[in-house]
Design a protein around this motif. Sequence first.
Motif, PDB file in Angstrom:
ATOM      1  N   ALA A  36      60.860  -9.593 -16.240  1.00 61.46           N
ATOM      2  CA  ALA A  36      60.488 -10.815 -17.415  1.00 61.46           C
ATOM      3  C   ALA A  36      58.753 -10.972 -16.913  1.00 61.46           C
ATOM      4  O   ALA A  36      58.135 -11.326 -17.778  1.00 61.46           O
ATOM      5  N   GLN A  37      58.384 -11.043 -15.709  1.00 69.39           N
ATOM      6  CA  GLN A  37      57.016 -11.226 -15.461  1.00 69.39           C
ATOM      7  C   GLN A  37      56.141 -10.126 -16.237  1.00 69.39           C
ATOM      8  O   GLN A  37      55.051 -10.337 -16.501  1.00 69.39           O
ATOM      9  N   GLN A  38      56.841  -8.855 -16.109  1.00 67.41           N
ATOM     10  CA  GLN A  38      56.045  -7.764 -16.612  1.00 67.41           C
ATOM     11  C   GLN A  38      55.914  -7.782 -18.005  1.00 67.41           C
ATOM     12  O   GLN A  38      55.094  -7.352 -18.443  1.00 67.41           O
ATOM     13  N   LEU A  39      56.867  -8.154 -18.734  1.00 61.16           N
ATOM     14  CA  LEU A  39      57.138  -8.336 -20.021  1.00 61.16           C
ATOM     15  C   LEU A  39      55.533  -9.448 -20.505  1.00 61.16           C
ATOM     16  O   LEU A  39      55.095  -8.959 -21.573  1.00 61.16           O
ATOM     17  N   GLY A  40      55.412 -10.479 -19.782  1.00 63.68           N
ATOM     18  CA  GLY A  40      54.395 -11.378 -20.077  1.00 63.68           C
ATOM     19  C   GLY A  40      52.876 -10.460 -19.933  1.00 63.68           C
ATOM     20  O   GLY A  40      52.240 -10.692 -20.750  1.00 63.68           O
ATOM     21  N   VAL A  41      52.885  -9.681 -19.042  1.00 62.32           N
ATOM     22  CA  VAL A  41      51.745  -8.955 -18.512  1.00 62.32           C
ATOM     23  C   VAL A  41      51.464  -8.282 -19.781  1.00 62.32           C
ATOM     24  O   VAL A  41      50.391  -7.868 -20.148  1.00 62.32           O
ATOM     25  N   VAL A  42      52.370  -7.209 -20.202  1.00 57.85           N
ATOM     26  CA  VAL A  42      52.028  -6.012 -21.103  1.00 57.85           C
ATOM     27  C   VAL A  42      51.920  -6.900 -22.655  1.00 57.85           C
ATOM     28  O   VAL A  42      51.258  -6.161 -23.383  1.00 57.85           O
ATOM     29  N   GLU A  43      52.603  -7.837 -22.729  1.00 58.22           N
ATOM     30  CA  GLU A  43      52.784  -8.540 -24.119  1.00 58.22           C
ATOM     31  C   GLU A  43      51.234  -9.023 -24.388  1.00 58.22           C
ATOM     32  O   GLU A  43      50.329  -8.798 -25.585  1.00 58.22           O
ATOM     33  N   ARG A  44      50.712  -9.684 -23.150  1.00 57.04           N
ATOM     34  CA  ARG A  44      49.242 -10.258 -23.410  1.00 57.04           C
ATOM     35  C   ARG A  44      48.253  -9.115 -23.513  1.00 57.04           C
ATOM     36  O   ARG A  44      47.253  -9.205 -24.156  1.00 57.04           O
ATOM     37  N   ALA A  45      48.523  -8.053 -22.486  1.00 56.64           N
ATOM     38  CA  ALA A  45      47.633  -7.071 -22.455  1.00 56.64           C
ATOM     39  C   ALA A  45      47.452  -6.443 -23.928  1.00 56.64           C
ATOM     40  O   ALA A  45      46.294  -5.995 -24.415  1.00 56.64           O
ATOM     41  N   LEU A  46      48.559  -6.260 -24.694  1.00 61.28           N
ATOM     42  CA  LEU A  46      48.532  -5.441 -25.825  1.00 61.28           C
ATOM     43  C   LEU A  46      47.550  -6.488 -26.887  1.00 61.28           C
ATOM     44  O   LEU A  46      46.864  -6.143 -27.788  1.00 61.28           O
ATOM     45  N   GLU A  47      47.938  -7.745 -26.669  1.00 58.51           N
ATOM     46  CA  GLU A  47      47.301  -8.754 -27.698  1.00 58.51           C
ATOM     47  C   GLU A  47      45.873  -8.526 -27.478  1.00 58.51           C
ATOM     48  O   GLU A  47      45.089  -8.633 -28.527  1.00 58.51           O
ATOM     49  N   LEU A  48      45.429  -8.459 -26.493  1.00 54.62           N
ATOM     50  CA  LEU A  48      43.948  -8.519 -25.979  1.00 54.62           C
ATOM     51  C   LEU A  48      43.226  -7.016 -26.382  1.00 54.62           C
ATOM     52  O   LEU A  48      42.335  -7.213 -27.161  1.00 54.62           O
ATOM     53  N   THR A  49      44.196  -6.303 -26.285  1.00 51.90           N
ATOM     54  CA  THR A  49      43.644  -4.728 -26.700  1.00 51.90           C
ATOM     55  C   THR A  49      43.688  -4.678 -28.338  1.00 51.90           C
ATOM     56  O   THR A  49      42.844  -4.118 -28.676  1.00 51.90           O
ATOM     57  N   ALA A  50      44.558  -5.149 -28.977  1.00 53.52           N
ATOM     58  CA  ALA A  50      44.753  -5.257 -30.661  1.00 53.52           C
ATOM     59  C   ALA A  50      43.447  -6.030 -31.202  1.00 53.52           C
ATOM     60  O   ALA A  50      42.839  -5.550 -32.010  1.00 53.52           O
TER      61      ALA A  50
END
Length: 358
Positions: free
Chosen positions: A224-238
């Motif tokens: 669950a913590q990893q989901l938050g990390v990658v979700e936000r990382a993708l938002e920042l990258t987009a």
Amino acid sequence: MDFSHSEAQQALSGLARKLLTDKVTPEVLGPHGSGGFDAPLWTDLAKAGVLDAALPSSVGGGGFGLLEQCSVLTEIGRAVAPVPYLSSITMAAAALAEFGTPELTERWVVPVLRGSRVLAVALPDAGAPCGFTAESTVDGPQLTGAQSAVPFAAFAHGLLVEAAAGDGHEVFLIDREADGVDIAAQHTVDHADAGLLELTGAPAVSLGDVGEWLRLRGTVGLCAQQLGVVERALELTAAYARERKQFDQVIGGFQAVRQRLADAYLDVEAVRLTLWQAAWRLSEALPAAEEVATAKFWAAEAGHRVVHTAVHVHGGVGIDVDHPVHRYFAAAKRLEFTFGGATAHLRALGTQLADTPA
């Protein structure tokens, strides 16, 4: 099977996001590789009711459970917040509430819910041998052994430790201040919150054979913590790809960049789906070992790919340790290998499938 979030999950995640967005700043996070625990933020989360809401009402909690905890952990991942919610709440406090005595609850769980104490958990990674042994004495169990890089051990007041006992394994509670307990702070890829735990005849209290219970909950919480990390990382990258220009064009218009972002989106959704499937089965007390191994495989493998995409699309700034995206890269890499990496869980899954009758 219903993956839509309950009102409690939405309320808790919304409250956690607001608090973490306001309070997790570059100043709080500190230089790369330092810190790792924000005590004032931990206390603020307790005062807001985030820590106690997802524990049983019998220990002073709000009566919710693992699904609500995973919603909070996702927000902690999105903010890369330096707080020990996974080890202290999802694992240790939940285990003590479930298997401990009222005296242990009063001494250890209540202070954690108030934000005044931290608990850590020392479990071997998937497929790794246990590093501790328990010996029965007239004064009770005593533990001996060592384990490195125990998350948040540098700040912990107490620890749950799995140890070989007799013909099996048991989980024991130890007090950091007890004789025979030595914890040396260690630097990990992103913080300095881990610890080398060394025990030499340390007095302990047994919670019984609950290592698998702890491991499954902890692994799901980590996903669950990893989901938050990658979700936000993708938002920042987009967002970066929509603004950064090369050859007078935004790089988000290049086919190769669009393909990397699309692949990353699919990976994030795979982490999301497998996480909630495993968490739901655990919350319903259904067999979930295969689903947890699947979720951790995706959290590790997809997490690796998503944050590498984030760094590659950001270019040179992506490897600057002071840039926000690097924090997500480091957090994802640490979560990738905690409790065992993709290969270890793929092997575990294969063993489980092979042992299942056709």
